[in-house]
Design a protein around this motif. Sequence first.
Motif, mmCIF file in Angstrom:
data_model
loop_
_atom_site.group_PDB
_atom_site.id
_atom_site.type_symbol
_atom_site.label_atom_id
_atom_site.label_comp_id
_atom_site.label_asym_id
_atom_site.label_seq_id
_atom_site.Cartn_x
_atom_site.Cartn_y
_atom_site.Cartn_z
ATOM 1 N N PRO A 22 58.517 29.018 53.968
ATOM 2 C CA PRO A 22 58.339 29.203 55.416
ATOM 3 C C PRO A 22 56.964 28.704 55.860
ATOM 4 C CG PRO A 22 58.058 31.276 54.274
ATOM 5 C CD PRO A 22 58.502 30.296 53.234
ATOM 6 N N LEU A 23 56.922 28.077 57.056
ATOM 7 C CA LEU A 23 55.665 27.525 57.581
ATOM 8 C C LEU A 23 55.019 28.439 58.608
ATOM 9 C CD1 LEU A 23 56.659 23.772 57.946
ATOM 10 C CD2 LEU A 23 55.527 24.919 56.036
ATOM 11 N N LYS A 24 55.668 29.520 58.965
ATOM 12 C CA LYS A 24 55.078 30.581 59.794
ATOM 13 C C LYS A 24 54.525 30.037 61.114
ATOM 14 C CE LYS A 24 53.921 33.250 55.674
ATOM 15 N NZ LYS A 24 55.072 34.142 55.825
ATOM 16 N N GLY A 25 55.311 29.203 61.767
ATOM 17 C CA GLY A 25 54.977 28.758 63.123
ATOM 18 C C GLY A 25 53.922 27.690 63.225
ATOM 19 N N THR A 26 53.461 27.127 62.135
ATOM 20 C CA THR A 26 52.426 26.097 62.222
ATOM 21 C C THR A 26 53.042 24.749 62.594
ATOM 22 O OG1 THR A 26 50.572 25.116 61.044
ATOM 23 C CG2 THR A 26 52.592 25.381 59.816
ATOM 24 N N LYS A 27 52.201 23.828 63.080
ATOM 25 C CA LYS A 27 52.666 22.494 63.444
ATOM 26 C C LYS A 27 52.907 21.664 62.180
ATOM 27 C CE LYS A 27 50.333 22.203 67.923
ATOM 28 N NZ LYS A 27 49.367 21.422 68.742
ATOM 29 N N VAL A 28 53.835 20.736 62.307
ATOM 30 C CA VAL A 28 54.158 19.881 61.156
ATOM 31 C C VAL A 28 52.944 19.060 60.732
ATOM 32 C CG1 VAL A 28 55.627 17.980 60.379
ATOM 33 C CG2 VAL A 28 56.585 19.779 61.834
ATOM 34 N N SER A 29 52.152 18.619 61.705
ATOM 35 C CA SER A 29 51.004 17.767 61.384
ATOM 36 C C SER A 29 49.915 18.509 60.616
ATOM 37 C CB SER A 29 50.404 17.192 62.676
ATOM 38 O OG SER A 29 50.016 18.242 63.557
ATOM 39 N N GLY A 67 60.253 20.765 58.878
ATOM 40 C CA GLY A 67 60.695 20.908 60.251
ATOM 41 C C GLY A 67 61.425 22.207 60.465
ATOM 42 N N ASN A 68 61.538 22.578 61.751
ATOM 43 C CA ASN A 68 62.216 23.830 62.126
ATOM 44 C C ASN A 68 61.603 25.049 61.442
ATOM 45 O OD1 ASN A 68 64.051 22.429 63.756
ATOM 46 N ND2 ASN A 68 65.387 22.033 61.992
ATOM 47 N N GLY A 69 60.290 25.009 61.207
ATOM 48 C CA GLY A 69 59.579 26.155 60.683
ATOM 49 C C GLY A 69 59.656 26.351 59.186
ATOM 50 N N VAL A 70 60.238 25.388 58.436
ATOM 51 C CA VAL A 70 60.330 25.517 56.980
ATOM 52 C C VAL A 70 60.057 24.167 56.331
ATOM 53 C CG1 VAL A 70 61.954 27.453 57.002
ATOM 54 C CG2 VAL A 70 62.814 25.092 57.026
ATOM 55 N N ALA A 71 59.711 24.229 55.033
ATOM 56 C CA ALA A 71 59.583 23.028 54.201
ATOM 57 C C ALA A 71 60.570 23.165 53.065
ATOM 58 C CB ALA A 71 58.162 22.870 53.674
ATOM 59 N N VAL A 72 61.503 22.214 52.945
ATOM 60 C CA VAL A 72 62.573 22.288 51.944
ATOM 61 C C VAL A 72 62.318 21.183 50.916
ATOM 62 C CG1 VAL A 72 65.045 22.171 51.533
ATOM 63 C CG2 VAL A 72 64.176 23.164 53.663
ATOM 64 N N PHE A 73 62.260 21.581 49.635
ATOM 65 C CA PHE A 73 61.976 20.639 48.550
ATOM 66 C C PHE A 73 63.203 20.527 47.658
ATOM 67 C CE2 PHE A 73 57.983 22.470 49.863
ATOM 68 C CZ PHE A 73 57.149 21.366 49.963
#
Length: 414
Positions: A22-29, A67-73
């Motif tokens: 989860p990216l916890k609302g941070t921007k992709v950049s 994207g969409n608040g997550v990073a999928v590997f």
Amino acid sequence: MPVLVTDYLWTQTDSAVWLTVPLKGTKVSNVDILSTDEYLKVHYPPYLFEAFLFEPVDDDRSTAKVGNGVAVFSMPKRTNKVWEHLMTTTNDKEKKEVRERSLLKYQEKLSAQSISKAKKQHADKKYALERMMKLEKEKKDGIQKIKEKEREKSTAELTAWKLRQKQRAEQEDQLKDHSQGQSRDGLQSMTEKQENACSHGASCKRDLKSDSEAKSKSKKKDLPAPRLVGNIQVTFTPRLFLTALRETRVIEEEEWLKQQAEARRTGNADVEELEDLKREERNPDWLKDKGDKCFMTGDHLGAVNAYSLAIRLNRKIPALYSNRSACHLKLKNLHKAIADSSQALDLLIPPVCANAAARTRAHVRRGSAFCQLQLYAEGLHDYQAALKIDPDNEALQADTQRIREIIQGTAASH
């Protein structure tokens, strides 16, 4: 101290591992990712996720989607077997060694990618240069062939002309010899006549006179024939645009000039409704200048009235719609600004160098109106169209990037 992320999800098969962070609302950049075959790091301040993988993976075939608040590997395994855990349990010293080793591998990978990219760019430039040189050589060879054909043609014509001159000179020599023989026979007969009878003196004089005339004629025939004369007519195609002929679109440029000339001649206002106006107030160009002055002084409503009256007089001048769109932007009449900019773009066809600046302004004004209505995707489309016309405009580049960031931030927040 960074905040460690522990609420991640992972799943596996015999051949691959999938990991969701989860990216916890941070921007992709703002997301920084570092991955190797034994280590994975996702850093987005103040959060940090580290994974010391249980078994090595194939980093070259691994993928990451953010994207969409997550990073999928998605990470393919090097050996087909089920892992007991996602991460291996190691002490701090071993973790430090793995970090350092992974960072070194990552830097080497980036360096190799940079070198590969530079080589590819160099190869592309080399291919483009070779292609251009080949085209130039083909063009020069074509011109040389045309020159050779013209030279051969000129040589053949010159040879034929010399042959005709030689034949003409031979004919004149034969005629001269014939006339000289006749002159000698005449002189001999005259001498015999003088010896036999003096009474024929008058006749001798006439013969001598005719002999001198024959000689003068023969001398005239010895002169060379006059040179052949002719006229070479040279015409040049009129060029109304400064663009090189190989780069321009002549048909579109002529159509644009024809359209502008027709727009200047066309007046579609109801004269009876405007008969109270002064003579200069019935001139669209005069009204346009008046609207420009009002806009410069901050009288945007007065400028709108001037442009509107000019449009009533002539609806085919794109600058009137584009300028009125700028006034509507100042007055926050955003939908009217979009309509006027669209009408201006419809009239600015075909697209040529002469109307490039006007098309750029119309796209920017419509894009600005879309963005103020929070229709950022439509606004970005117009700014990209303007940037395509004027790619070196730094202000346009900055505005386009700002709109992209707004769109990406909106997508990330969702």
